[in-house]
Enzyme design. Structure first.
Site, PDB file in Angstrom:
ATOM      1  N   ARG A 152       0.933  -1.250   0.026  1.00 17.31           N
ATOM      2  CA  ARG A 152      -0.053  -0.116   0.242  1.00 17.31           C
ATOM      3  C   ARG A 152       1.178   1.157   0.117  1.00 17.31           C
ATOM      4  O   ARG A 152       1.584   1.134   0.611  1.00 17.31           O
ATOM      5  CB  ARG A 152      -1.085   0.189   1.343  1.00 17.31           C
ATOM      6  CG  ARG A 152      -1.660   1.409   1.727  1.00 17.31           C
ATOM      7  CD  ARG A 152      -2.868   1.411   2.626  1.00 17.31           C
ATOM      8  NE  ARG A 152      -2.944   1.958   2.845  1.00 17.31           N
ATOM      9  CZ  ARG A 152      -3.240   3.565   3.986  1.00 17.31           C
ATOM     10  NH1 ARG A 152      -2.324   2.953   5.023  1.00 17.31           N
ATOM     11  NH2 ARG A 152      -4.201   4.611   3.889  1.00 17.31           N
ATOM     12  N   HIS A 175      -2.677  10.723   0.917  1.00 18.05           N
ATOM     13  CA  HIS A 175      -2.382  10.695   2.217  1.00 18.05           C
ATOM     14  C   HIS A 175      -1.554  12.483   2.745  1.00 18.05           C
ATOM     15  O   HIS A 175      -0.558  11.932   3.048  1.00 18.05           O
ATOM     16  CB  HIS A 175      -1.307   9.733   2.538  1.00 18.05           C
ATOM     17  CG  HIS A 175      -1.190   9.037   3.784  1.00 18.05           C
ATOM     18  ND1 HIS A 175      -1.417   7.521   3.962  1.00 18.05           N
ATOM     19  CD2 HIS A 175      -0.485   9.243   5.376  1.00 18.05           C
ATOM     20  CE1 HIS A 175      -0.392   7.523   5.198  1.00 18.05           C
ATOM     21  NE2 HIS A 175      -0.316   8.341   5.537  1.00 18.05           N
ATOM     22  N   GLU A 215      -7.190   8.672   6.489  1.00 22.08           N
ATOM     23  CA  GLU A 215      -7.160   9.109   7.511  1.00 22.08           C
ATOM     24  C   GLU A 215      -7.681  11.011   8.103  1.00 22.08           C
ATOM     25  O   GLU A 215      -7.497  11.234   8.356  1.00 22.08           O
ATOM     26  CB  GLU A 215      -5.872   8.825   8.896  1.00 22.08           C
ATOM     27  CG  GLU A 215      -5.321   7.219   8.948  1.00 22.08           C
ATOM     28  CD  GLU A 215      -4.684   7.364  10.312  1.00 22.08           C
ATOM     29  OE1 GLU A 215      -3.958   8.381  10.522  1.00 22.08           O
ATOM     30  OE2 GLU A 215      -4.378   5.681  10.692  1.00 22.08           O
ATOM     31  N   ASN A 246      -7.018   1.765  10.436  1.00 22.19           N
ATOM     32  CA  ASN A 246      -5.837   2.061  10.902  1.00 22.19           C
ATOM     33  C   ASN A 246      -5.600   2.279  12.566  1.00 22.19           C
ATOM     34  O   ASN A 246      -6.680   2.153  12.681  1.00 22.19           O
ATOM     35  CB  ASN A 246      -5.391   3.211  10.590  1.00 22.19           C
ATOM     36  CG  ASN A 246      -4.738   2.859   9.007  1.00 22.19           C
ATOM     37  OD1 ASN A 246      -5.220   2.340   8.202  1.00 22.19           O
ATOM     38  ND2 ASN A 246      -4.812   4.344   8.014  1.00 22.19           N
ATOM     39  N   TYR A 281      -3.391   1.703  16.499  1.00 22.11           N
ATOM     40  CA  TYR A 281      -2.239   1.049  16.873  1.00 22.11           C
ATOM     41  C   TYR A 281      -2.750   1.065  18.648  1.00 22.11           C
ATOM     42  O   TYR A 281      -2.110   0.547  18.782  1.00 22.11           O
ATOM     43  CB  TYR A 281      -1.875   2.554  17.378  1.00 22.11           C
ATOM     44  CG  TYR A 281      -1.020   3.217  15.480  1.00 22.11           C
ATOM     45  CD1 TYR A 281       0.043   2.135  15.112  1.00 22.11           C
ATOM     46  CD2 TYR A 281      -1.911   3.633  14.217  1.00 22.11           C
ATOM     47  CE1 TYR A 281       0.503   2.679  13.459  1.00 22.11           C
ATOM     48  CE2 TYR A 281      -1.718   3.974  12.797  1.00 22.11           C
ATOM     49  CZ  TYR A 281      -0.410   3.309  12.474  1.00 22.11           C
ATOM     50  OH  TYR A 281      -0.059   3.498  11.084  1.00 22.11           O
ATOM     51  N   GLU A 335      -3.014   0.137   8.345  1.00 14.45           N
ATOM     52  CA  GLU A 335      -1.939   0.265   8.720  1.00 14.45           C
ATOM     53  C   GLU A 335      -1.662  -0.229  10.366  1.00 14.45           C
ATOM     54  O   GLU A 335      -2.829  -0.384  10.883  1.00 14.45           O
ATOM     55  CB  GLU A 335      -1.759   2.127   8.936  1.00 14.45           C
ATOM     56  CG  GLU A 335      -1.783   2.438   7.865  1.00 14.45           C
ATOM     57  CD  GLU A 335      -0.828   3.982   8.012  1.00 14.45           C
ATOM     58  OE1 GLU A 335      -0.690   4.514   8.844  1.00 14.45           O
ATOM     59  OE2 GLU A 335      -1.528   4.663   6.973  1.00 14.45           O
TER      60      GLU A 335
END
Ligand code: FCB
Length: 470
Positions: free
Chosen positions: A81, A125, A170, A300, A302, A376
């Site tokens: 990606r 992005h 995002e 995504n 985290y 991600e």
């Protein structure tokens, strides 16, 4: 089905990927007709990025992409990606395509395909052409239409060889860090503009999906990548539940409700009514555009987001993980306090808790029934290069292992997850943190730009070869 290990197997055809983004890796910012983006401008403003770092050279992927694709092939990636630079492909944000940029991206994609790696292209992005920001940026409605035109142009040029596209990466960060707290480009700090930007990003996504469907073959897979917050109230106190509701509204549902339900939720509109006139912002027909069906949702992830009301926060450390600013990135929810989920932290100060990933995948699939990609997931740690040149990063390996196990748990629980793209293939320009934070499974020496796979890359190779965790 089990593999005999503790982890259920991943489905056949599961994409084993890694991700990057144009401004973080390409460099060559003034070459072959590229014009500045908001990140070029922002990174050159003193004090905005750690150590005065910029993406001027980044890791020079623009010139080294063949070597980088070879590295991907050696690792065994089945998918990659990457993002397209709008101001490279369409300098100044409008007008004709830049043929030299098209040559670059065609050569990159051909190199990937020659190595059996499926390209997944992200159209945006975070690198808006500066000229469009000068005209109002994402706070201005016209930007959504420019984005759709650019999407069509990119798809016409690359659609014969790229079949999976994600529109935005995002949009929460673009809108709320870019126009709210100002820790990201363009660095504006107006909560009303942040909300306007969120709507125009949504609209841009929908218009782009329409434009892409017209240009691309019917089997093209269209997606958007959202950093949905795995929100957890710190206690069951009604004020903390209310804090969680507010963050879910302006952190998640501001994107998922128009996307999948064709509406903005009443509680979001009420929380933010003092900031924007939604009736004027959202035109007739916008929600139909935004809710055009997509084929995949990119998540995504985290870390989880633990919240309480400010009054209940006490002396606990407060941290929303999105950088320090006097301006909140949470319009209508400024009084919510953020807490660390635990004290096992990455170098970003982000707590490690893979259950947020499995929970999010399961609840997204249950609620929207859309196939999912993890677009991600990864971690920064203080990597050190051993005297023999190796980079041993067991903490990153453990992070990736545990999060892949969470993905397999979600699959076992019924979620249709089609792929996993770790962040990131290589160390790179980590936005406001500059080159301080390393997320790569491939180490980059910023003096020589020499790439060295870390031990996490060797581990990932084994996972891919095996088709799952040991
Ligand atoms: C995400 C961004 C990506 C990278 C990681 C660490 O929010 O999409 O570019 O910076 O965080």
């Amino acid at each position: 089905m089990t593999t005999g290990s503790n982890h259920p197997s991943f489905p056949r055809g599961f994409a084993w990927g890694a991700a990057t983004a144009a401004y973080q890796i390409e460099g060559a910012v003034a070459e072959d007709g590229r014009t500045p983006s908001i990140w070029d401008t922002f990174s050159h403003v003193p004090g905005k990025v750690a150590n005065g770092d910029t993406g001027d050279t980044a890791i020079d992927h623009y010139h080294r992409f063949r070597e980088d694709v070879r590295t991907m092939a050696e690792i065994g990636l089945t998918a990659y990606r990457f993002s397209l630079s709008w101001s490279r492909l369409r300098p100044t944000g409008r007008g004709p395509a830049n043929e030299r940029a098209l040559d670059f991206y065609r050569a990159l994609v051909d190199e990937l395909l020659d190595h059996g790696i499926t390209p997944v292209a992200t159209l945006y992005h975070w690198d808006l052409p500066q000229e469009l920001e000068d005209e109002g940026g994402w706070a201005d409605r016209d930007t959504a239409y420019h984005f759709a035109d650019y999407a069509a142009l990119a798809a016409r040029a690359l659609g014969d060889r790229v079949s999976t596209w994600t529109t935005l990466n995002e949009p929460w960060c673009s809108a709320f860090l870019g126009y709210g707290s100002g820790v990201h480009a363009p660095g504006r700090t107006d909560p009303a503009d942040a909300l306007r930007a969120a709507h125009h990003l949504n609209l841009g996504h929908g218009l782009a999906v329409g434009a892409l469907r017209e240009v691309l073959p019917t089997d093209a897979q269209l997606a958007v990548s959202l950093n949905l917050h795995a929100v957890r109230p710190r206690t069951t106190h009604p004020d903390d539940l209310e804090a969680a509701r507010r963050i879910e509204a302006v952190g998640n549902r501001i994107f998922t409700s128009p996307l999948f339900k064709g509406r903005y939720d009443d509680d979001l509109l009420a929380d933010t009514a003092h900031l924007v006139k939604w009736d004027a912002l959202v035109h007739a027909g916008d929600l139909a555009e935004i809710s055009r069906p997509i084929d995949l949702l990119g998540l995504n992830y985290y870390n989880p987001t633990v919240v309480s009301s400010a009054a209940n926060a006490g002396d606990l450390p407060r941290n929303d993980g999105h950088g320090a600013s006097a301006h909140s990135p949470w319009p209508g929810a400024e009084d919510v306090a953020f807490h660390l989920a635990n004290d096992r932290l990455t170098a970003m100060g982000w707590p490690i808790d893979p259950t947020g990933l499995s929970d999010s995948l399961l609840s997204l699939y249950r609620e929207f029934g859309v196939p999912l990609l993890v677009t991600e997931n990864g971690a920064a740690f203080e990597d050190t290069v051993a005297p023999d040149g190796t980079v041993h990063d067991p903490e990153r390996t453990a992070y990736l292992h545990d999060h892949l196990a969470a993905v397999s748990d979600a699959i076992a629980g019924g979620a249709d997850v089609r792929g996993y793209f770790l962040w990131s293939l290589m160390d790179n320009f980590e936005w406001a943190y500059g080159y301080e934070k390393r997320f790569g499974i491939v180490h980059v020496d910023y003096d020589t730009l020499v790439r060295t796979p870390k031990t996490s890359a060797r581990w990932y190779s084994d996972v891919i070869r095996r088709g799952g965790l040991a």
